[in-house]
Write a protein that holds these residues in place. Structure first.
Motif, short mmCIF file in Angstrom:
data_model
loop_
_atom_site.label_atom_id
_atom_site.label_comp_id
_atom_site.label_asym_id
_atom_site.label_seq_id
_atom_site.Cartn_x
_atom_site.Cartn_y
_atom_site.Cartn_z
N GLU A 66 4.50 46.23 -40.62
CA GLU A 66 5.22 47.35 -40.02
C GLU A 66 6.73 47.25 -40.19
N ARG A 67 7.26 46.07 -40.00
CA ARG A 67 8.72 45.92 -40.13
C ARG A 67 9.16 46.22 -41.55
N GLU A 68 8.35 45.72 -42.47
CA GLU A 68 8.62 45.97 -43.88
C GLU A 68 8.60 47.48 -44.18
N LEU A 69 7.51 48.12 -43.77
CA LEU A 69 7.37 49.55 -44.02
C LEU A 69 8.50 50.34 -43.39
N ALA A 70 8.81 49.99 -42.15
CA ALA A 70 9.85 50.73 -41.43
C ALA A 70 11.17 50.68 -42.19
N SER A 71 11.54 49.49 -42.60
CA SER A 71 12.82 49.37 -43.30
C SER A 71 12.75 50.06 -44.65
N ARG A 72 11.56 50.00 -45.27
CA ARG A 72 11.42 50.62 -46.57
C ARG A 72 11.63 52.13 -46.48
N PHE A 73 11.17 52.72 -45.40
CA PHE A 73 11.33 54.17 -45.23
C PHE A 73 12.59 54.51 -44.45
N GLY A 74 13.29 53.50 -44.03
CA GLY A 74 14.53 53.76 -43.32
C GLY A 74 14.36 54.36 -41.94
N VAL A 75 13.32 53.95 -41.23
CA VAL A 75 13.11 54.45 -39.87
C VAL A 75 12.91 53.27 -38.92
N ALA A 76 12.95 53.57 -37.65
CA ALA A 76 12.71 52.53 -36.66
C ALA A 76 11.23 52.18 -36.67
N ARG A 77 10.93 50.99 -36.22
CA ARG A 77 9.54 50.56 -36.25
C ARG A 77 8.69 51.48 -35.37
N ALA A 78 9.24 51.91 -34.25
CA ALA A 78 8.50 52.77 -33.34
C ALA A 78 8.09 54.07 -34.03
N THR A 79 8.99 54.58 -34.84
CA THR A 79 8.69 55.83 -35.55
C THR A 79 7.58 55.62 -36.57
#
Lengths: 260, 260
Positions: free
Chosen positions: A38-51
């Motif tokens: 999740e952390r990886e994906l979140a940063s990859r898409f440029g959003v917060a982990r919660a989003t």
DNA sequence: TAGTGGTCTAGACCACAAA
DNA sequence: TTGTGGTCTAGACCACTAT
């Protein structure tokens, strides 16, 4: 797996993210594979982990993803078609009911709701059989079958054990079957697993379930009420009224979408 | 409405909160009433707003709450029982089908999925009728009915308008009915409303829906495929196979819980 | 021990409905 | 304009699984 740039659209980020993920999953992943964390994906898409998690929540509700703590997020297998009908599933006395596992069997005064649904007086004794439904070795549903004592006149003094091995339960089922069920009325609705069901389903509380309520009739009167909770993430309930053409290996992804 | 002190239990706060809220709602609120706003509730229970919202999410999924932006969070009305069956709902040509509203009717090559489910070759022409199902004046479901062109041999040159007034749609339905439907096979699963459905249902995208897929057969061959999406928050699908005893005003709260 | 998903927080801003 | 729910953030800590 590309990294999206999340266009500035009027739709919520998490919804757009979901769309992107659906495309990605369909194109680049297959059943059982693990998504980046999740952390990886979140940063990859440029959003917060919660989003990101909000998007994953949607996909999990749709049965496309399975999340396992400590492991990761995997692509889920297509939903399993589970026949819901007395005949097809090999009900009570039937032979091939190896897909049912008895949990317990108790006799107690009917709760207000049960009494209402059974059309009996509150407090009247009701036998309740709880069991699990297995499909392909997986626990797919819990079921509570309620039968008024008045319906089974001479129920022998079977030990109504809690956590029994299933013998008393089978006894009730067999006797009910012997009455001759000649009518069923069902309803299906969405719910979440409470503590009891959650434990039986081996899922966390709050797991979405499809609640199937069935009334059984014999000679024009209600003789039983079954409340089943099916795992909504992995089950597709099927109601095959007739031996219809079986052309549906539509185990693709979408449940056969809208007008193209 | 009491303010809970949220015991230090091993279960998640939001789940415990949900339990407390369920009790409170059942005890002190009735249909249509408005709950205190989220910030108020959060502070009252001593949790972050996000945590409170997690609990409300659960209750909304269960159909117990309805949240309206700019208004507040209301106690939802009990779910409406919606009969799902060709006979009971007054299908195609039937008279009392005033509970259906045509949306549009188009003819186009079948998508891969539709073709698969209909047992025809991809690309073959398929007529698709979209309509809405109304219950008590409320939009409860969308339906896309797909019929292969080969099934309706001499479909007159009806204008397959998009956004039509329903006449062409009725034409297709009538002709299909005339074939003599003699078999139906259904499945029910959980899904979320995509953009198209969401608009028709007048709900935000991601709204949970019950997806009902129906195959219609005539003389042993598939003649139609209907994909309906019912609002999961307000619908309880009923499959009355027989005119069974109607003892179920169980419109209480819980869908008749487990063993008492 | 390291890595994963699950929970929770405190705060910000936005979109919508009513007064 | 005010109040409501809806979205989003950045960070923290916990529970579980594998090694």
């Amino acid at each position: 797996m590309a990294q999206g740039q999340l266009a500035a659209v009027p739709e919520p980020k998490y919804w757009h993210l979901r769309t992107v993920l659906v495309r990605t999953i369909d194109a680049e992943f297959s059943t059982g594979q693990i998504l980046p964390n999740e952390r990886e994906l979140a940063s990859r898409f440029g959003v917060a982990r919660a989003t990101l998690r909000q998007a994953l929540d949607q996909l999990e509700l749709e049965g496309r993803l399975v999340r396992r703590r400590g492991i990761g997020t995997l692509i889920a297998a297509p939903r399993v078609g589970v026949p819901v009908s007395r005949r097809e599933e090999g009900w009570p006395g039937a032979a091939r009911s190896q897909s049912w596992r008895s949990v317990d069997c108790v006799s107690a005064p009917a709760s207000a709701q049960i009494a209402l649904a059974l059309g009996i007086a509150p407090g009247e004794t009701v036998h309740t059989v709880r069991r699990l439904r297995l499909v392909q070795g997986q626990i797919m549903a819990t079921e509570s079958l309620h039968v008024p004592d008045s319906v089974l006149p001479q129920l022998p003094a079977v030990p109504h054990v809690v956590g029994g091995d299933g013998e008393p339960a089978r006894s009730v089922l067999r006797r009910l079957e012997r009455l001759g069920i000649d009518g069923e009325s069902r309803s299906v609705e969405l719910g979440v697993a409470e503590a009891d069901q959650a434990v039986l389903l081996e899922r966390p509380p709050g797991t979405p379930v499809l609640i199937v309520t069935t009334q059984y009739a014999s000679a024009g009167r209600l003789v039983g009420l079954a409340v089943s909770t099916y795992r909504a993430d992995t089950c597709k309930l099927t109601f095959g009224e007739t031996g219809l053409v079986e052309v549906t290996p539509v185990e693709a992804q979408q449940p056969v979408g809208a007008a193209s």
